[in-house]
Design a protein around this motif. Structure first.
Motif, PDB file in Angstrom:
ATOM      1  N   CYS A   1       0.834  -0.771   0.092  1.00 50.04           N
ATOM      2  CA  CYS A   1      -0.224   0.120  -0.049  1.00 50.04           C
ATOM      3  C   CYS A   1       1.004   1.228   0.168  1.00 50.04           C
ATOM      4  CB  CYS A   1      -0.742  -0.177   1.166  1.00 50.04           C
ATOM      5  SG  CYS A   1      -2.523   1.022   1.408  1.00 50.04           S
ATOM      6  N   LEU A   2       1.281   2.566  -0.781  1.00 45.79           N
ATOM      7  CA  LEU A   2       1.680   3.452  -1.034  1.00 45.79           C
ATOM      8  C   LEU A   2       1.481   4.286  -0.302  1.00 45.79           C
ATOM      9  CD1 LEU A   2       3.936   4.508  -2.893  1.00 45.79           C
ATOM     10  CD2 LEU A   2       2.447   5.564  -4.211  1.00 45.79           C
ATOM     11  N   SER A   3      -0.494   4.734  -0.363  1.00 44.93           N
ATOM     12  CA  SER A   3      -0.544   5.666   1.003  1.00 44.93           C
ATOM     13  C   SER A   3       0.305   5.763   2.550  1.00 44.93           C
ATOM     14  CB  SER A   3      -1.801   5.232   1.410  1.00 44.93           C
ATOM     15  OG  SER A   3      -2.760   5.128   1.251  1.00 44.93           O
ATOM     16  N   ALA A   4      -0.167   3.848   2.817  1.00 40.96           N
ATOM     17  CA  ALA A   4       0.648   3.551   3.600  1.00 40.96           C
ATOM     18  C   ALA A   4       2.250   3.688   4.486  1.00 40.96           C
ATOM     19  CB  ALA A   4       0.475   2.428   4.559  1.00 40.96           C
ATOM     20  N   ILE A   5       3.007   3.301   3.673  1.00 41.33           N
ATOM     21  CA  ILE A   5       4.198   3.342   2.866  1.00 41.33           C
ATOM     22  C   ILE A   5       4.592   4.907   3.000  1.00 41.33           C
ATOM     23  CG2 ILE A   5       6.540   3.625   2.140  1.00 41.33           C
ATOM     24  CD1 ILE A   5       5.881   0.733   3.665  1.00 41.33           C
ATOM     25  N   LYS A   6       4.503   6.058   2.601  1.00 42.61           N
ATOM     26  CA  LYS A   6       4.581   7.172   2.172  1.00 42.61           C
ATOM     27  C   LYS A   6       3.608   7.998   4.241  1.00 42.61           C
ATOM     28  CE  LYS A   6       2.493  11.778   0.797  1.00 42.61           C
ATOM     29  NZ  LYS A   6       1.571  12.218   0.097  1.00 42.61           N
ATOM     30  N   LYS A   7       3.629   7.613   4.887  1.00 43.38           N
ATOM     31  CA  LYS A   7       2.949   8.039   6.265  1.00 43.38           C
ATOM     32  C   LYS A   7       3.664   7.329   7.145  1.00 43.38           C
ATOM     33  CE  LYS A   7      -0.687   7.967   9.398  1.00 43.38           C
ATOM     34  NZ  LYS A   7      -2.346   7.612  10.305  1.00 43.38           N
ATOM     35  N   ALA A   8       4.050   5.679   6.634  1.00 46.98           N
ATOM     36  CA  ALA A   8       5.425   5.712   7.327  1.00 46.98           C
ATOM     37  C   ALA A   8       6.461   5.883   7.655  1.00 46.98           C
ATOM     38  CB  ALA A   8       5.757   3.836   7.013  1.00 46.98           C
ATOM     39  N   LYS A   9       7.356   6.525   6.319  1.00 48.39           N
ATOM     40  CA  LYS A   9       8.321   7.176   6.277  1.00 48.39           C
ATOM     41  C   LYS A   9       8.269   8.994   6.931  1.00 48.39           C
ATOM     42  CE  LYS A   9       8.912   6.094   1.206  1.00 48.39           C
ATOM     43  NZ  LYS A   9       9.203   6.042  -0.098  1.00 48.39           N
ATOM     44  N   GLU A  10       6.877   9.734   6.887  1.00 46.30           N
ATOM     45  CA  GLU A  10       6.395  10.840   7.202  1.00 46.30           C
ATOM     46  C   GLU A  10       7.153  10.669   9.122  1.00 46.30           C
ATOM     47  OE1 GLU A  10       2.730  11.557   6.195  1.00 46.30           O
ATOM     48  OE2 GLU A  10       3.117  12.363   4.408  1.00 46.30           O
ATOM     49  N   LYS A  11       6.458   9.513   9.529  1.00 48.83           N
ATOM     50  CA  LYS A  11       7.236   9.089  11.396  1.00 48.83           C
ATOM     51  C   LYS A  11       8.573   8.841  11.588  1.00 48.83           C
ATOM     52  CE  LYS A  11       2.568   6.885  11.769  1.00 48.83           C
ATOM     53  NZ  LYS A  11       1.594   5.211  12.824  1.00 48.83           N
ATOM     54  N   PHE A  12       9.415   8.935  10.160  1.00 47.42           N
ATOM     55  CA  PHE A  12      10.516   8.388  11.064  1.00 47.42           C
ATOM     56  C   PHE A  12      11.197   9.239   9.798  1.00 47.42           C
ATOM     57  CE2 PHE A  12       8.268   4.459  11.939  1.00 47.42           C
ATOM     58  CZ  PHE A  12       9.052   4.158  13.648  1.00 47.42           C
ATOM     59  N   ILE A  13      10.628  10.194   9.253  1.00 47.95           N
ATOM     60  CA  ILE A  13      11.381  11.170   8.646  1.00 47.95           C
ATOM     61  C   ILE A  13      13.309  11.573   9.333  1.00 47.95           C
ATOM     62  CG2 ILE A  13      10.577  13.266   8.807  1.00 47.95           C
ATOM     63  CD1 ILE A  13      11.085  13.844   6.376  1.00 47.95           C
ATOM     64  N   GLU A  14      13.158  11.556  10.336  1.00 53.57           N
ATOM     65  CA  GLU A  14      14.427  11.855  10.868  1.00 53.57           C
ATOM     66  C   GLU A  14      15.603  10.895  11.568  1.00 53.57           C
ATOM     67  OE1 GLU A  14      14.108  14.390  14.062  1.00 53.57           O
ATOM     68  OE2 GLU A  14      12.305  16.267  13.413  1.00 53.57           O
ATOM     69  N   ASP A  15      14.476   9.520  11.070  1.00 55.34           N
ATOM     70  CA  ASP A  15      15.682   8.184  11.240  1.00 55.34           C
ATOM     71  C   ASP A  15      16.006   7.771  10.031  1.00 55.34           C
ATOM     72  OD1 ASP A  15      14.932   8.182  14.371  1.00 55.34           O
ATOM     73  OD2 ASP A  15      13.233   8.322  13.560  1.00 55.34           O
ATOM     74  N   ASP A  16      17.642   7.886   9.346  1.00 52.30           N
ATOM     75  CA  ASP A  16      18.305   7.210   9.108  1.00 52.30           C
ATOM     76  C   ASP A  16      18.387   5.677   8.754  1.00 52.30           C
ATOM     77  OD1 ASP A  16      18.838   9.718   7.716  1.00 52.30           O
ATOM     78  OD2 ASP A  16      20.455  10.591   8.977  1.00 52.30           O
ATOM     79  N   ASN A  17      18.374   4.924   9.355  1.00 55.72           N
ATOM     80  CA  ASN A  17      18.495   3.498   9.887  1.00 55.72           C
ATOM     81  C   ASN A  17      17.536   3.416   9.768  1.00 55.72           C
ATOM     82  OD1 ASN A  17      17.006   4.715  12.086  1.00 55.72           O
ATOM     83  ND2 ASN A  17      17.660   2.899  13.756  1.00 55.72           N
ATOM     84  N   VAL A  18      15.984   3.449   8.577  1.00 59.30           N
ATOM     85  CA  VAL A  18      14.709   2.698   8.698  1.00 59.30           C
ATOM     86  C   VAL A  18      14.673   3.369   7.517  1.00 59.30           C
ATOM     87  CG1 VAL A  18      12.236   3.007   9.222  1.00 59.30           C
ATOM     88  CG2 VAL A  18      14.035   3.560  11.403  1.00 59.30           C
ATOM     89  N   LYS A  19      14.086   2.429   6.515  1.00 57.98           N
ATOM     90  CA  LYS A  19      14.003   2.975   5.373  1.00 57.98           C
ATOM     91  C   LYS A  19      12.619   1.845   4.957  1.00 57.98           C
ATOM     92  CE  LYS A  19      18.835   3.011   3.028  1.00 57.98           C
ATOM     93  NZ  LYS A  19      19.397   3.191   4.669  1.00 57.98           N
ATOM     94  N   PHE A  20      12.091   2.332   4.015  1.00 61.03           N
ATOM     95  CA  PHE A  20      10.190   1.845   3.221  1.00 61.03           C
ATOM     96  C   PHE A  20      10.078   1.794   1.961  1.00 61.03           C
ATOM     97  CE2 PHE A  20       9.956   3.970   7.764  1.00 61.03           C
ATOM     98  CZ  PHE A  20       8.930   2.877   8.326  1.00 61.03           C
ATOM     99  N   TYR A  21       9.276   0.184   1.869  1.00 61.61           N
ATOM    100  CA  TYR A  21       9.294   0.510   0.242  1.00 61.61           C
ATOM    101  C   TYR A  21       8.345   0.111  -0.378  1.00 61.61           C
ATOM    102  CZ  TYR A  21      14.539  -0.367  -0.018  1.00 61.61           C
ATOM    103  OH  TYR A  21      16.152   0.313   0.153  1.00 61.61           O
ATOM    104  N   SER A  22       7.545   0.323  -1.198  1.00 62.86           N
ATOM    105  CA  SER A  22       6.202   0.124  -1.421  1.00 62.86           C
ATOM    106  C   SER A  22       6.493  -1.095  -2.559  1.00 62.86           C
ATOM    107  CB  SER A  22       5.748   0.840  -2.131  1.00 62.86           C
ATOM    108  OG  SER A  22       3.977   0.367  -2.453  1.00 62.86           O
ATOM    109  N   TYR A  23       5.843  -2.460  -2.252  1.00 61.27           N
ATOM    110  CA  TYR A  23       6.746  -3.289  -3.172  1.00 61.27           C
ATOM    111  C   TYR A  23       6.147  -4.894  -2.833  1.00 61.27           C
ATOM    112  CZ  TYR A  23       9.775  -4.254  -6.496  1.00 61.27           C
ATOM    113  OH  TYR A  23      10.756  -4.814  -7.837  1.00 61.27           O
TER     114      TYR A  23
END
Length: 309
Positions: free
Chosen positions: A173-195
């Protein structure tokens, strides 16, 4: 008229609820559960030379859940009796959505759910994280991460080690991944993929020493046994660990209701849940993992490698 159930058997009470199960509100009068300590359901309690039947608020809550009601704030009649009201849960749930991608998107019914605020899930998942020693892991993969609730709890509970761990979250789900990225925008150790998890190999992610998947691998678009074995064989380190969540609940009208709902059944039928959980347990034991099954609304499978000891 409010039905008086201060002296009735559960058989009579159950029949009453069953006859009223389509009504919006049910009102009854019962013995105040606070009149005595450490009594069990059905015990006879003597008050002013009269015998009444004891039931706790938990018992009344359990009964309400079976008929998809929630208990409202009790009203005290006097020190010995209370009026209980039960409100029918709205039969509007993300489970019935026909959407594929946005069934779990930011504008969906599902997006309103926060499993971390449900005490039973919170406790079971947190215990699983402790059991797999998440604070000592280096790479963590979450399949079906949605808006990253599982990562949020790790960040809160293990804040001293969080930045030392690499986190990868995958969700269709692309919109869920977008929200997840916003939550962890300052954490370089966290990556998300819509796949699509079926195409996971295309991402070339390497191996992980902890894999988490809560309520995802049982999706209808995945071949459960095949995808599970493929993930263990190709993405999990031999000394790694897993946390899998098998849904054993439904979400209705703001409440989590116990029991998985299987197709073609009007009641909770859990054969598929047990079949999948025990398939994973047996397979992982053959691969030299120690496996436990815990939890209530989600059966939590926790596996740790014996090789790691």
């Amino acid at each position: 008229m409010k039905k008086n159930f201060t002296k009735k058997s559960l058989f009579e009470i159950y029949a009453y609820f069953n006859n009223k199960k389509e009504e919006k509100i049910i009102n009854i009068i019962v013995l105040n559960p606070d009149v005595v300590e450490n009594a069990y359901a059905g015990e006879k309690i003597l008050l002013e030379d009269e015998e009444y039947v004891y039931r706790s608020y938990k018992s009344w809550n359990d009964l309400a859940e079976k008929f998809h009601y929630k208990m409202l704030t009790p009203m005290l009649i006097d020190k010995n009796f209370v009026e209980l009201s039960f409100l029918k849960l709205e039969d509007k749930t993300f489970h019935s959505s026909k959407e594929v991608e946005e069934k779990y998107g930011v504008d969906s019914q599902f997006s309103r759910i926060n499993k971390n605020e449900e005490p039973e899930f919170f406790h079971s998942y947190l215990q699983a994280l402790k059991n797999v020693k998440v604070n000592k892991r280096k790479r963590v993969l979450n399949l079906g991460v949605n808006n990253a609730e599982e990562f949020e709890l790790i960040k809160t509970a293990f804040k001293d080690e969080f930045l030392e761990i690499e986190f990868v979250g995958i969700d269709y789900c692309l919109s869920a991944i977008k929200k997840a990225k916003e939550k962890f925008i300052e954490d370089d150790n966290v990556k998300f993929y819509s796949y699509d998890i079926n195409l996971l190999d295309e991402l070339d992610l390497g191996k992980f020493d902890l894999i988490i998947s809560i309520g995802t691998l049982q999706s209808s678009n995945l071949d459960f046994n095949a995808i599970f074995m493929h993930i263990v064989q190709n993405y999990l380190e031999k000394t790694g660990a897993l946390i899998l969540g098998f849904p054993n609940c439904r979400w209705l009208g703001g409440e989590v209701v116990y029991g998985a709902k299987a197709p073609n059944y009007s009641f909770s039928e859990q054969s598929l849940l047990y079949k999948d959980a025990f398939f994973c347990k047996k397979y992982l034991q053959q691969k030299k993992f120690r496996v436990t099954l815990t939890g209530k609304y989600y059966t939590i499978l926790t596996a740790t490698s014996i090789r790691a000891n």
